[in-house]
Design an enzyme around this catalytic site. Structure first.
Site, short mmCIF file in Angstrom:
data_model
loop_
_atom_site.label_atom_id
_atom_site.label_comp_id
_atom_site.label_asym_id
_atom_site.label_seq_id
_atom_site.Cartn_x
_atom_site.Cartn_y
_atom_site.Cartn_z
CD GLU A 132 -0.81 0.85 6.09
OE1 GLU A 132 -1.19 0.86 7.27
OE2 GLU A 132 -1.60 1.02 5.15
CG HIS A 188 -1.82 1.15 1.33
ND1 HIS A 188 -2.28 1.65 2.52
CD2 HIS A 188 -2.35 1.95 0.37
CE1 HIS A 188 -3.03 2.70 2.29
NE2 HIS A 188 -3.08 2.91 1.00
#
Ligand code: 3H9
Length: 689
Positions: free
Chosen positions: A432, A420
């Site tokens: 992430e 992410h």
């Protein structure tokens, strides 16, 4: 313990060599060793101070801060270099940072490797150069460059160091051999401390103060760095060093520096996963599916790191536009002098368009960045599963969706994980990394290594709706929405959180992201169970009126054509009032303290829940996510560190007070918060047992 400092003679030159891996931090053993070595100068004609390994000194040893000081201190060691009876030459390679550069300034001359860089990154640790950097640098460079280095913290290259007077020579080949040769050519000392005071420069002082107050808003260190550098104009060196010391002690013992130092180590710790001891696979080529803003940014992040990228979009027109946008962004950067034209062309050339999934046949890693709908993502992963090499890693850039469900559309879910990125992906530092139930250790280790290679801070999250960052944001946004209904204006909410240190308030942020994003997201959730419908009642109405935020010229605020400056809209206040009436809520005056407390404690309680559920490995990982992905003020260390600074007893008491209020269902105290409060523990120091 072995001595990290050794000496040898090269003709008449004493070479003092320091080997303190990984970055030659100036720990006690190093300082001691250098002072002892200086005592062996004897009849040497000069001294060369050099480091082994990948870099010259990277600064004072940050892990010693906060512990009882041990003599010789760094200023003592630098004074010993100055007092050495023969000229001392620093041989600089890698990066001479902070106390490392201050050590070099204690030498009489500095020879730089052509690729070496130097700087004062102390501001990023909530301090400024405290071992003479603020007094010696301006004596060599004048006021303006010294202030620039101390206030921005940005390192400069060898060429610039020579231009402003910090480098006396640049070595094109072996820097140590060049420094020894240089040392043979000098016979007199040339101590920086003996140079004239720099001249005052009102314009520089004013412009760096302005920079500090805007670009480093809320931080104490940059403004005090300016004050310390200014002291060099009038004070003699010793008085200037005393003044520097006084200001430095105030900073290093303060809360801001403690928070920023904690974040420094937290960012490095985040890349470590308990029990993960697999070697990452090599990633030499990357594929990206989707050429929108996210996909294009991801492609650029890899191209910037020298990795060739294949970019594919099912819509040929979108691919053409995506490539044009990338070329324009690079052209703009080159036009602003941020990269050379050759560099611009090389980066653009690293991104190759593909006309189908077969373009990914050789990719080691493929990242999907298509529309945020489960069906679309699953279809893409089924295609990737068929087209990619069986050992290729497949990442999804989803910001909310279930990574396990996406992985299930492939034959080998162990090679799938979430990656992410945050927008703009070529700029934002956070990545992430979402570990699915079946993600293998190899896959995870490779994603963490990739993150470092593209200069991102990777943080591992488990699977849940929104992962660490966006899941926590839900409570933050909910409280902001409720505060608006209960009586706070959008601009009062934004002003309170801006004052707290956030780059913008939640209302302006929602308008920037697009109100329709949250609206669409809520459509897939259950009102009252997953989200508070009252909190988004005004936003829902706005979206249904076509007011989707900045992009439509109006959202919670209004915007003039071509402007991003939010203009408060009385119609929105009226809408909030009408919603309050509809729900029987009596509106009231709400102060900034309540706004900050409710928004922040909602973040903190959700963070503690995530830790208890094992979604985040450590409290400090959550801080890294918020400081790097959501603009949480670094000088507050992140939401978990902020909660610790308030005292967890107090935090728990306030969460319980809100749990007794009208929105009790959202305020059940996280069990971990209650546990740590009773044990006197810390959220930011907590890690999964
Ligand atoms: C200072 O100098 C104050 C003075 O003005 C006044 C004093 C009186 N100390 O980043 P990496 C560790 S303040 C202790 O992954 P890279 C780091 O934790 C200092 N440890 O490597 C990590 O440990 P682990 C001013 C340090 O190649 C390992 O080294 N200087 C220090 O990506 C590798 O680090 C700075 O702020 C340190 N100073 O980047 C520079 N530095 O392996 C801080 C690193 O256990 N350092 N470690 O996780 C950096 O910016 C980068 O580390 C550097 C290398 C660019 C050097």
């Amino acid at each position: 313990m072995t001595n990290p400092v050794s000496c040898h003679r090269d003709g008449g030159v004493l070479v003092i060599s320091v080997d303190n891996p990984p970055v030659n931090a100036l720990s006690h053993a190093v300082r001691n060793g250098v002072c002892d070595a200086l005592g062996t100068v004897g009849d040497s004609s000069a001294v060369v101070l050099a480091c082994a390994g990948r870099t010259f000194f990277a600064g004072a040893d940050i892990s010693e801060f906060g512990k009882p000081p041990m003599a010789p201190s760094l200023p003592d060691m630098i004074a010993a270099l100055e007092d050495c009876p023969v000229p001392v030459v620093a041989a600089i390679h890698g990066t001479a940072l902070g106390g490392g550069m201050e050590t070099a300034l204690g030498c009489d001359f500095r020879v730089f490797d052509a690729k070496a860089r130097c700087g004062f990154p102390e501001v990023d640790l909530g301090i400024f150069p405290g071992a003479g950097g603020t007094q010696r640098t301006p004596r060599l460079t004048g006021l303006d460059p010294a202030m620039e280095m101390c206030v921005t913290g940005k390192p400069i290259d060898a060429k610039k160091a020579a231009k402003i007077g910090l480098a006396d020579s640049i070595a094109t080949e072996d820097v140590l051999a060049s420094a020894i040769e240089f040392a043979r050519s000098v016979s007199n000392k040339r101590r920086v401390r003996d140079m004239d005071n720099p001249e005052a420069d009102e314009a520089a002082s004013e412009s760096w103060r302005k920079f500090a107050m805007t670009r480093r808003r809320g931080e104490h260190a940059p403004l005090l760095a300016i004050e310390a550098v200014e002291a060099s104009i009038t004070l003699d060196v010793d008085a200037g060093l005393d003044k520097e010391r006084d200001l430095f002690i105030g900073l290093i013992t303060g809360q801001q520096s403690a928070a920023m130092r904690q974040l420094f180590f937290a960012e490095r710790m985040a890349a470590k996963v308990n029990g993960l001891d697999t070697t990452p696979k090599p990633v030499k080529s990357v594929g990206v599916v989707g050429s929108g803003t996210m996909g294009g940014g991801i492609a650029m992040a890899f191209a910037n790191a020298g990795v060739p990228v294949t970019l594919f979009d099912a819509n040929a027109e979108a691919l053409k536009n995506g490539l044009a946008r990338i070329a324009k962004l690079y052209a703009d950067s080159a036009a602003k002098g941020r990269m050379s034209e050759a560099d611009r062309d090389a980066r653009i050339a690293r991104i190759t368009p593909a006309s189908g999934y077969d373009g990914f046949a050789d990719s080691d890693l493929v990242i999907e960045a298509v529309f945020e709908r489960m069906g679309v993502k699953k279809a893409v992963f089924a295609e990737l599963d068929a087209a990619c090499r069986p050992d290729a890693i497949l990442g999804t850039n989803t910001s909310y969706l279930d990574v396990d469900e996406i992985a299930a559309s492939t034959r080998e879910p162990s090679r799938v994980l979430g990656m992410h990125f945050f927008s703009p992906a070529n700029v934002m530092h956070l990545l992430e990394i979402v570990r699915g139930a079946k993600t293998s250790g190899d896959t995870l280790a490779t994603a963490l290594a990739v993150s470092k290679a593209i200069k991102k801070v990777g943080v591992v999250s488990g699977v849940c709706h929104g992962f660490i960052g966006n899941r926590m944001l839900k409570g933050y946004g909910r409280e902001a929405g409720l505060l608006m209904i209960e009586g706070a204006s959008p601009e009062a909410i934004d002003a309170a959180l801006y004052e707290f240190g956030m780059p913008m308030g939640p209302m302006a942020m929602a308008d920037m992201a697009g109100l329709d994003i949250g609206y669409d997201n809520r459509k897939s959730l259950v009102a009252g169970e997953d989200f508070e419908p009252l909190a988004s009642a005004v936003q829902d109405k706005l979206v249904e009126m076509g007011r989707k935020g900045q992009k439509t010229g109006a959202g919670i605020y209004k915007y003039e054509a071509g402007s991003r400056v939010p203009i408060p809209d009385p119609d929105v206040d009226a809408m909030a009032e009408a919603v309050a009436k509809e729900y029987g809520i009596t509106r009231r005056e709400i102060g900034a303290d309540e706004i900050v407390e409710r928004c922040m404690l909602a973040l903190v309680n959700e963070g503690a829940l995530l830790l208890g559920e094992g979604i985040a490995q450590r409290g400090s990982d959550i801080d890294v996510v918020y400081a790097n992905g959501y603009g949480f003020p670094r000088w507050r260390g992140g939401p978990m560190c902020y909660a610790d600074s308030l005292g967890l007893d107090h935090v728990l008491e306030r969460v319980r007070a809100y749990a007794a209020g009208p929105h009790s269902k959202w305020w059940t105290p996280a069990p971990l918060l209650a546990q740590l409060a009773s044990e006197g523990g810390r959220l930011s120091g907590w890690s999964k047992p």
